[in-house]
Write a protein that holds these residues in place. Sequence first.
Motif, PDB file in Angstrom:
ATOM      1  N   VAL A 304       0.841  -1.201   0.000  1.00  0.00           N
ATOM      2  CA  VAL A 304       0.000   0.000   0.000  1.00  0.00           C
ATOM      3  C   VAL A 304       0.876   1.251   0.000  1.00  0.00           C
ATOM      4  CG1 VAL A 304      -1.686   1.337   1.335  1.00  0.00           C
ATOM      5  CG2 VAL A 304      -1.977  -1.137   1.077  1.00  0.00           C
ATOM      6  N   ALA A 305       1.900   1.275   0.836  1.00  0.00           N
ATOM      7  CA  ALA A 305       2.806   2.424   0.872  1.00  0.00           C
ATOM      8  C   ALA A 305       3.486   2.631  -0.470  1.00  0.00           C
ATOM      9  CB  ALA A 305       3.847   2.234   1.972  1.00  0.00           C
ATOM     10  N   ALA A 306       3.901   1.544  -1.105  1.00  0.00           N
ATOM     11  CA  ALA A 306       4.582   1.647  -2.392  1.00  0.00           C
ATOM     12  C   ALA A 306       3.648   2.156  -3.484  1.00  0.00           C
ATOM     13  CB  ALA A 306       5.153   0.286  -2.775  1.00  0.00           C
ATOM     14  N   VAL A 307       2.450   1.616  -3.531  1.00  0.00           N
ATOM     15  CA  VAL A 307       1.491   2.020  -4.561  1.00  0.00           C
ATOM     16  C   VAL A 307       1.127   3.485  -4.411  1.00  0.00           C
ATOM     17  CG1 VAL A 307      -0.858   1.690  -5.428  1.00  0.00           C
ATOM     18  CG2 VAL A 307       0.571  -0.295  -4.923  1.00  0.00           C
ATOM     19  N   ARG A 308       0.890   3.917  -3.174  1.00  0.00           N
ATOM     20  CA  ARG A 308       0.536   5.331  -2.976  1.00  0.00           C
ATOM     21  C   ARG A 308       1.714   6.250  -3.289  1.00  0.00           C
ATOM     22  NH1 ARG A 308      -4.342   5.730  -4.041  1.00  0.00           N
ATOM     23  NH2 ARG A 308      -4.407   7.834  -3.191  1.00  0.00           N
ATOM     24  N   SER A 333       4.064  16.114  -2.184  1.00  0.00           N
ATOM     25  CA  SER A 333       4.380  16.057  -0.755  1.00  0.00           C
ATOM     26  C   SER A 333       3.801  14.803  -0.116  1.00  0.00           C
ATOM     27  CB  SER A 333       3.835  17.304  -0.053  1.00  0.00           C
ATOM     28  OG  SER A 333       4.457  18.469  -0.543  1.00  0.00           O
ATOM     29  N   GLU A 334       2.614  14.403  -0.561  1.00  0.00           N
ATOM     30  CA  GLU A 334       2.062  13.143  -0.075  1.00  0.00           C
ATOM     31  C   GLU A 334       2.935  11.977  -0.528  1.00  0.00           C
ATOM     32  OE1 GLU A 334      -2.329  12.867   0.700  1.00  0.00           O
ATOM     33  OE2 GLU A 334      -2.368  13.937  -1.215  1.00  0.00           O
ATOM     34  N   GLY A 335       3.359  12.012  -1.784  1.00  0.00           N
ATOM     35  CA  GLY A 335       4.251  10.967  -2.267  1.00  0.00           C
ATOM     36  C   GLY A 335       5.556  10.937  -1.496  1.00  0.00           C
ATOM     37  N   TYR A 336       6.098  12.104  -1.186  1.00  0.00           N
ATOM     38  CA  TYR A 336       7.325  12.211  -0.400  1.00  0.00           C
ATOM     39  C   TYR A 336       7.151  11.522   0.954  1.00  0.00           C
ATOM     40  CZ  TYR A 336      11.436  14.686   1.564  1.00  0.00           C
ATOM     41  OH  TYR A 336      12.643  15.014   2.137  1.00  0.00           O
ATOM     42  N   GLY A 337       6.014  11.783   1.603  1.00  0.00           N
ATOM     43  CA  GLY A 337       5.753  11.161   2.903  1.00  0.00           C
ATOM     44  C   GLY A 337       5.619   9.656   2.821  1.00  0.00           C
ATOM     45  N   PHE A 338       4.959   9.158   1.786  1.00  0.00           N
ATOM     46  CA  PHE A 338       4.817   7.710   1.632  1.00  0.00           C
ATOM     47  C   PHE A 338       6.158   7.047   1.306  1.00  0.00           C
ATOM     48  CE2 PHE A 338       0.136   8.282   1.168  1.00  0.00           C
ATOM     49  CZ  PHE A 338      -0.245   7.314   2.078  1.00  0.00           C
ATOM     50  N   ILE A 339       7.011   7.744   0.562  1.00  0.00           N
ATOM     51  CA  ILE A 339       8.347   7.201   0.321  1.00  0.00           C
ATOM     52  C   ILE A 339       9.102   7.084   1.642  1.00  0.00           C
ATOM     53  CG2 ILE A 339      10.590   7.660  -0.748  1.00  0.00           C
ATOM     54  CD1 ILE A 339       9.022   9.005  -3.054  1.00  0.00           C
ATOM     55  N   ASP A 385       9.744  10.150 -12.593  1.00  0.00           N
ATOM     56  CA  ASP A 385       9.651   8.865 -13.288  1.00  0.00           C
ATOM     57  C   ASP A 385      10.690   7.877 -12.763  1.00  0.00           C
ATOM     58  OD1 ASP A 385       7.523   9.605 -14.877  1.00  0.00           O
ATOM     59  OD2 ASP A 385       8.780  10.260 -16.545  1.00  0.00           O
ATOM     60  N   ALA A 386      11.888   8.363 -12.512  1.00  0.00           N
ATOM     61  CA  ALA A 386      12.955   7.471 -12.056  1.00  0.00           C
ATOM     62  C   ALA A 386      12.642   6.893 -10.684  1.00  0.00           C
ATOM     63  CB  ALA A 386      14.289   8.223 -12.020  1.00  0.00           C
ATOM     64  N   VAL A 387      12.186   7.735  -9.762  1.00  0.00           N
ATOM     65  CA  VAL A 387      11.865   7.253  -8.413  1.00  0.00           C
ATOM     66  C   VAL A 387      10.653   6.334  -8.451  1.00  0.00           C
ATOM     67  CG1 VAL A 387      11.123   7.948  -6.105  1.00  0.00           C
ATOM     68  CG2 VAL A 387      12.916   9.246  -7.281  1.00  0.00           C
ATOM     69  N   ALA A 388       9.623   6.728  -9.205  1.00  0.00           N
ATOM     70  CA  ALA A 388       8.437   5.874  -9.320  1.00  0.00           C
ATOM     71  C   ALA A 388       8.795   4.516  -9.896  1.00  0.00           C
ATOM     72  CB  ALA A 388       7.382   6.560 -10.186  1.00  0.00           C
ATOM     73  N   GLY A 389       9.636   4.505 -10.909  1.00  0.00           N
ATOM     74  CA  GLY A 389      10.046   3.249 -11.520  1.00  0.00           C
ATOM     75  C   GLY A 389      10.849   2.381 -10.574  1.00  0.00           C
ATOM     76  N   GLN A 390      11.689   2.993  -9.771  1.00  0.00           N
ATOM     77  CA  GLN A 390      12.487   2.236  -8.809  1.00  0.00           C
ATOM     78  C   GLN A 390      11.589   1.548  -7.781  1.00  0.00           C
ATOM     79  OE1 GLN A 390      15.335   4.692  -6.745  1.00  0.00           O
ATOM     80  NE2 GLN A 390      16.158   2.997  -5.530  1.00  0.00           N
ATOM     81  N   ILE A 391      10.585   2.269  -7.301  1.00  0.00           N
ATOM     82  CA  ILE A 391       9.678   1.692  -6.304  1.00  0.00           C
ATOM     83  C   ILE A 391       8.835   0.584  -6.919  1.00  0.00           C
ATOM     84  CG2 ILE A 391       7.715   2.175  -4.794  1.00  0.00           C
ATOM     85  CD1 ILE A 391       8.864   5.054  -4.542  1.00  0.00           C
ATOM     86  N   VAL A 399       4.444   1.163 -13.068  1.00  0.00           N
ATOM     87  CA  VAL A 399       4.044   2.539 -12.746  1.00  0.00           C
ATOM     88  C   VAL A 399       2.632   2.789 -13.226  1.00  0.00           C
ATOM     89  CG1 VAL A 399       4.520   4.975 -13.227  1.00  0.00           C
ATOM     90  CG2 VAL A 399       6.413   3.398 -12.714  1.00  0.00           C
ATOM     91  N   ALA A 400       2.289   2.276 -14.395  1.00  0.00           N
ATOM     92  CA  ALA A 400       0.942   2.478 -14.946  1.00  0.00           C
ATOM     93  C   ALA A 400      -0.120   1.858 -14.049  1.00  0.00           C
ATOM     94  CB  ALA A 400       0.862   1.873 -16.347  1.00  0.00           C
ATOM     95  N   GLN A 401       0.151   0.685 -13.492  1.00  0.00           N
ATOM     96  CA  GLN A 401      -0.826   0.068 -12.605  1.00  0.00           C
ATOM     97  C   GLN A 401      -1.095   0.932 -11.377  1.00  0.00           C
ATOM     98  OE1 GLN A 401       1.378  -3.721 -12.279  1.00  0.00           O
ATOM     99  NE2 GLN A 401      -0.527  -4.778 -12.806  1.00  0.00           N
ATOM    100  N   ALA A 402      -0.058   1.463 -10.770  1.00  0.00           N
ATOM    101  CA  ALA A 402      -0.241   2.293  -9.579  1.00  0.00           C
ATOM    102  C   ALA A 402      -0.874   3.632  -9.912  1.00  0.00           C
ATOM    103  CB  ALA A 402       1.105   2.511  -8.884  1.00  0.00           C
ATOM    104  N   SER A 403      -0.660   4.113 -11.107  1.00  0.00           N
ATOM    105  CA  SER A 403      -1.156   5.445 -11.491  1.00  0.00           C
ATOM    106  C   SER A 403      -2.659   5.460 -11.647  1.00  0.00           C
ATOM    107  CB  SER A 403      -0.484   5.888 -12.795  1.00  0.00           C
ATOM    108  OG  SER A 403       0.916   5.969 -12.638  1.00  0.00           O
ATOM    109  N   THR A 404      -3.302   4.317 -11.814  1.00  0.00           N
ATOM    110  CA  THR A 404      -4.748   4.282 -12.005  1.00  0.00           C
ATOM    111  C   THR A 404      -5.513   4.212 -10.692  1.00  0.00           C
ATOM    112  OG1 THR A 404      -4.758   1.869 -12.207  1.00  0.00           O
ATOM    113  CG2 THR A 404      -4.490   3.136 -14.230  1.00  0.00           C
TER     114      THR A 404
END
Length: 406
Positions: A304-308, A333-339, A385-391, A399-404
């Motif tokens: 859940v943390a990764a997807v968000r 900022s929300e993404g930063y907190g979840f990371i 994109d780079a950070v999202a792809g790494q997670i 990334v596309a799955q989480a983006s929906t």
Amino acid sequence: MKSNFYSLGAMLLSLSLLTSCSNDDNGNNTVNYEIPTSYTFERNGATTVDFSGQTARLQMLDAMGAVYTTAATDGTTLDGMTLQNMFSNTNNPFALNALNTSGKNLKSKTAASNDYFTLFLGGGSTTEKVAVQSFFESQFTTGALASQGNAASAGVAGAYLDGSKMRLFAANGLEPQQVLLKGLMGAVMMDQISNQYLSVNTLDNASIRIENTNKVMAENANFTTMEHYWDEAYGYVYGADDATNNSLKYWSSYIEQVNADTDFNTVSAEINLAFRKGRAAIEANDYLVRDQQIAIIRKNLALVAAVRSVYYLQEGKAKLVQDNGAKAFHALSEGYGFIMALRYTRQPGTDTPYFSKEEVDTMLATLTSGTNGLWDIDNLSPKLDAVAGQIASRFGFSVAQASTVN
């Protein structure tokens, strides 16, 4: 933050009553026990469930978030000392006196698990604990600075009108309120769930397992210490929910938001069942099944943390063309907190998180690199994109799955 509210009662009732068979602690006999359809456990006609301390801390976090909202909305100066007192629960800072007298606080539980920061595994240190606490305290100062009447701009902390909602941004574009709220979901809630209360080191420490097997109650209580530890983990997920108003908060809410996507639509049922099944197994002294449920909870909560994380990075990316990028900063900022929360996850069967402290720190530094952090929008998209792809790669989704997810 996008909020989806679901009927907690309906969700629980939709899960059928299950029966489990497993070997007892000695491996000699098969025991049968029922897993209830809701998190309801009794002994001698009275409840054995108590997570009031967790509910209190989640209410404290609510109150802290409201300080930022009030200052931004009313155009008043945020009082950083008020937030400091709330964080440590000193000087009666809460309007609800029951919180002031609860004996609970958020600061002492921040980056404080035995497994990662104090006793057992040596994955962290008390030095890191202090540094993490200090980081969150810096968000109080940043919020106060942003409330001084300036308009937020590159290199300037100030206020920004996001549609009909006023927000406070740091000089680097991060929103201290969201960094605090989402960050403490990791540093308190995730850490305490995965690395404290659901740690075998905690559950089986000293005489706790023997006492549970013999059903020796904790002092002045109707539960064993092991039962109570499990309940406290449950409380950090569901302890702020209001079933009457169909309101879910913090991890409970985000579990349902992720679950609403077809790619992740087993997450909610798996976590909820694992909590109920593990608690029933503890009552039945079935420690093998208990430990299997720990692995399920850790894995799904980390997911859940990764997807968000990925979702908010991509939502922010889509908004970078608006208001010189400022429209994107709430989501980012929300993404930063979840990371940040990824540092406190736990890979099942290991003593380590899905991302190490060093990896998390590098991802966070990447997002805010440059002269003015997020305001450096011309160079921000490839970083996102780079950070999202790494997670996404680490967790095995795209990334596309989480983006929906919405």
